[in-house]
Design an enzyme around this catalytic site. Structure first.
Site, PDB file in Angstrom:
ATOM      1  N   GLY A 149       0.818  -1.205   0.000  1.00 23.34           N
ATOM      2  CA  GLY A 149       0.000   0.000   0.000  1.00 23.34           C
ATOM      3  C   GLY A 149       0.852   1.255   0.000  1.00 23.34           C
ATOM      4  N   SER A 150       0.367   2.270   0.696  1.00 23.25           N
ATOM      5  CA  SER A 150       1.041   3.575   0.649  1.00 23.25           C
ATOM      6  C   SER A 150       2.381   3.600   1.366  1.00 23.25           C
ATOM      7  CB  SER A 150       0.119   4.650   1.235  1.00 23.25           C
ATOM      8  OG  SER A 150      -1.018   4.815   0.409  1.00 23.25           O
ATOM      9  N   THR A 151       2.720   2.554   2.139  1.00 27.82           N
ATOM     10  CA  THR A 151       4.054   2.514   2.736  1.00 27.82           C
ATOM     11  C   THR A 151       5.125   2.365   1.657  1.00 27.82           C
ATOM     12  OG1 THR A 151       3.987   0.099   3.047  1.00 27.82           O
ATOM     13  CG2 THR A 151       3.150   1.468   4.847  1.00 27.82           C
ATOM     14  N   GLU A 208      -6.734   7.369   5.147  1.00 29.24           N
ATOM     15  CA  GLU A 208      -5.660   6.801   5.956  1.00 29.24           C
ATOM     16  C   GLU A 208      -5.457   7.585   7.238  1.00 29.24           C
ATOM     17  OE1 GLU A 208      -2.253   6.518   3.485  1.00 29.24           O
ATOM     18  OE2 GLU A 208      -3.105   4.964   2.213  1.00 29.24           O
TER      19      GLU A 208
END
Length: 666
Positions: A319-321, A666
């Site tokens: 994901g956004s990591t 998030e």
């Protein structure tokens, strides 16, 4: 005898008989001489073997301790009752006599009879182990004269932290017949002897096993002990010291409560893994004995997969990591971090639309704001510009897609896709839409929690940190020198500042991760990984919120962090399976775990309400499961013409090149 003829016949018979007797006597004398002179030593040794026996003394297994010397796996006294089949005339009568002293259920009796029939008669069979002191004393008094039965004191494996270290340490169990045929080590058929079956216990089994001792005893023809002639003591296995902090591991497992997920903390300077938690898990103290069938079935059917080590074997979209990887690849490709990209909440490529998690968009966004805002549109644009090969190369440099040399069996390496990978795997060309999804950590790319922790440690330190679980020897305790990543410090500083703003700026997505410890600032990045496809029909009706979906269809929640932000020492990764949103649920866990490293008392104070809430949910689930079982039994008892089977809803799983739809904030 005066007749010459008769006298001659008698003389012939006497001569023949004498010659035969002399020949037989000569043969016997020759054989006796052969046996005495040439075979005497061999038969003397065989007679000695019948009189003297060498009995194995199993070695005590080496302890496993944490970085501070606290025991993680140890041996404790185990009082057991053993039976030697060779010395028992009537098995039924013997079992009846034992049953009058201690409890034996049907399963115990079936196991005992099976062991008697399958193993050599001179090998003792374990009747019952883990006897209490009163039971052990009763056996010594009331069964002392029962032939072939002996109460003995030995050692069994014990894991003080139970399930909190289960996936890391593994467990021990009885060797299989196949293992004995391969090794031919008599220890492997000794009753009660255990070898490593999973985790570190399995990987380091030879080191932990030790060497067997032996006792030399004189016995009668019936095998009764006459006297002990000598003993060679066993050699215990080595003590294995890990980099794990037992107190931190225990706290982290408690902080996860009833969530399904993983938390890893790694030292940015040494690569030491301070904790490696995967929950839920199993109790290795039970697995080291015989696992009840009902428990094994329940563990296999549990949708939270308690038998899977999620830290090393679990694979998830980052994901956004992953956006730090895309940002560094863009900087290396020459992208100006001040360049602004307009975000309206959607990005079109061809006939498809990729959405940002902010449905109304973020307006003009540059790299400085793209990370704390987690703007998908910015990374769609930059990812498309630099291409998948540049992104993949940076991901590998940061440790993704790599399997590390750790004593943890079954590591999953994940996938870092590029054009060559897709051609090898599917025989197809890479598509631009797949680059957009990969740029925000979706699509083909999958990682495990260990890789995300290493990635964060490398970002924080600028060096190729390598994780380790086994502590170095005292004479080699200096910190390792990791090579530089070769990434300009200015690029790393920009990404680190973005991670600081994620947590500490007013517009960041992880404000819940702010450190309560003065002078300790946490930097991090949230991630929410979509696991289902949102159909056009659902978008027209309105996207279903995660809380309203079945647990298996909810998004994964991720968070990576390091602290202190000004001088990084610890990095962490948190993954909650189907945890809905990284900023809301994963980030607070990382905050509390990192807080424990600096102020344990402050971190411990948050546990009581969390554990109470988890206990309440477990009780509610138990009631619901009981009701479901009752309903199922009633359904089975109903006539077939009264049954109504309703099909559960079905969800489509997204393809790698499917546009990214709006997710939870998030």
């Amino acid at each position: 005898m005066d007749d010459p003829v008769r006298r001659l016949g008698f003389s012939r018979r006497a001569l023949l008989l004498g010659a035969g007797m002399a020949g037989t006597g000569g043969l016997l004398a020759g054989r006796l001489a052969w046996l005495s002179l040439f075979e005497g030593e061999r038969y003397q040794l065989r007679a000695q073997e019948n009189r003297i026996q060498n009995r194995l003394i199993p070695p005590r297994r080496g302890w496993i301790v944490d970085r501070n010397g606290k025991p993680l796996a140890m041996n404790r006294p185990d009082y057991r009752l053993e039976l030697r089949p060779a010395e028992v005339d009537d098995v039924d009568a013997t079992l009846n006599a034992i049953r009058a002293v201690i409890d034996l259920d049907l399963n115990d009796e079936l196991r005992i009879r099976d062991d008697i029939n399958t193993q050599p008669s001179f090998m003792p069979v374990v009747v019952r182990q883990n006897l209490s002191w009163p039971e052990f004393s009763a056996c010594n008094v009331r069964l002392a004269t029962l032939p072939g039965v002996e109460a003995v004191q030995s050692f069994s494996r014990f894991y003080p932290e139970g399930e909190r270290l289960a996936h890391l340490l593994g467990y021990v169990g009885a060797p299989t017949p196949e293992q004995y045929r391969e090794d031919r080590n008599p220890l492997l058929i000794y009753p009660g002897f255990r070898i490593g079956k999973d985790g570190i216990e399995r990987h380091e089994d030879r080191r932990l096993r030790g060497a067997a001792g032996a006792s030399r005893v004189e016995v009668t023809a019936r095998g009764e002990l006459v006297r002990e002639l000598g003993t060679r003591a066993d050699q215990p296995g080595d003590t294995l010291k890990l980099t794990i902090d037992r107190a931190l591991q225990s706290y982290t497992a408690r902080r996860l409560a009833d969530n399904s997920g993983s938390v890893i903390v790694i030292d940015c300077l040494t690569g030491d893994l301070h904790c490696m938690v995967s929950m839920p898990a199993y109790d290795p103290n039970i697995f080291s004995r015989r696992v009840p069938t009902s428990l094994w079935k329940a563990l296999q059917e549990d949708d939270h997969t308690p038998l899977l080590n999620k830290s090393a074997m679990g694979l998830y979209p980052p994901g956004s990591t992953f956006k730090m990887v895309t940002a560094l690849a863009a900087l290396e490709a020459g992208v100006d971090p001040s360049e602004s990209v307009g975000c309206s909440g959607a990005y079109r490529l061809g006939n498809n639309t990729w959405h940002c998690h902010a449905r109304r968009g973020h307006g003009g966004v540059n790299m400085h704001r793209a990370l704390p805002l987690s703007c998908d549109t910015y990374f769609y644009v930059m990812g498309r510009r630099i291409g998948i090969d540049a992104i993949a190369a940076m991901a590998r440099r940061l440790g993704l897609g790599e399997e590390y040399l750790l004593p943890v069996p079954g590591q999953a390496s994940g996938i870092v896709p590029d054009k060559a990978w897709k051609q090898r795997r599917y025989g197809k060309n890479w598509r631009e839409g797949e680059t957009l999804n990969a740029a925000i950590g979706q699509g083909y790319i999958i990682t495990n929690p260990l890789q995300l922790a290493v990635m964060t440690a490398r970002l924080a330190s600028g060096r190729a940190v390598m994780p380790r679980l086994i502590a170095p020897e005292p004479n080699n305790a200096q910190a390792p020198e990791f090579p530089s990543l070769g990434i300009p410090e200015a690029h790393l500083a920009l990404v680190r500042q973005g991670m600081i703003d994620v947590v500490n700026a007013g517009f960041g997505t992880a404000r819940a991760a702010r450190s309560p410890v003065p002078d300790v600032m946490i930097a991090g990045k949230t991630g929410t990984a979509q696991v289902r496809r949102i159909s056009m029909a659902e978008r027209r009706r309105g996207v279903i919120r995660n809380e309203a979906l079945p647990w298996k269809q909810r998004d994964h929640a991720l968070f990576v962090a390091f602290a202190p932000a000004s001088s990084p020492r610890y990095a962490a990764s948190v993954i909650l399976e189907h945890g809905i949103a990284g900023g809301r649920y994963a980030a607070p866990i990382a905050r509390d775990v990192l807080t424990y490293l600096f102020e344990p008392e402050r971190a411990l104070a948050v546990l009581p309400p969390i554990e109470a809430d988890a206990a309440r949910r477990r009780a509610e689930r138990a009631v619901a499961e009981t009701a479901a079982n009752i309903a199922q039994e009633r359904q089975q008892m109903m006539p077939s013409w009264l049954k109504i089977d309703l099909a559960p809803p079905e969800y489509e799983i997204s393809d790698a090149d499917t546009p990214q739809h709006p997710r939870e904030l998030e």
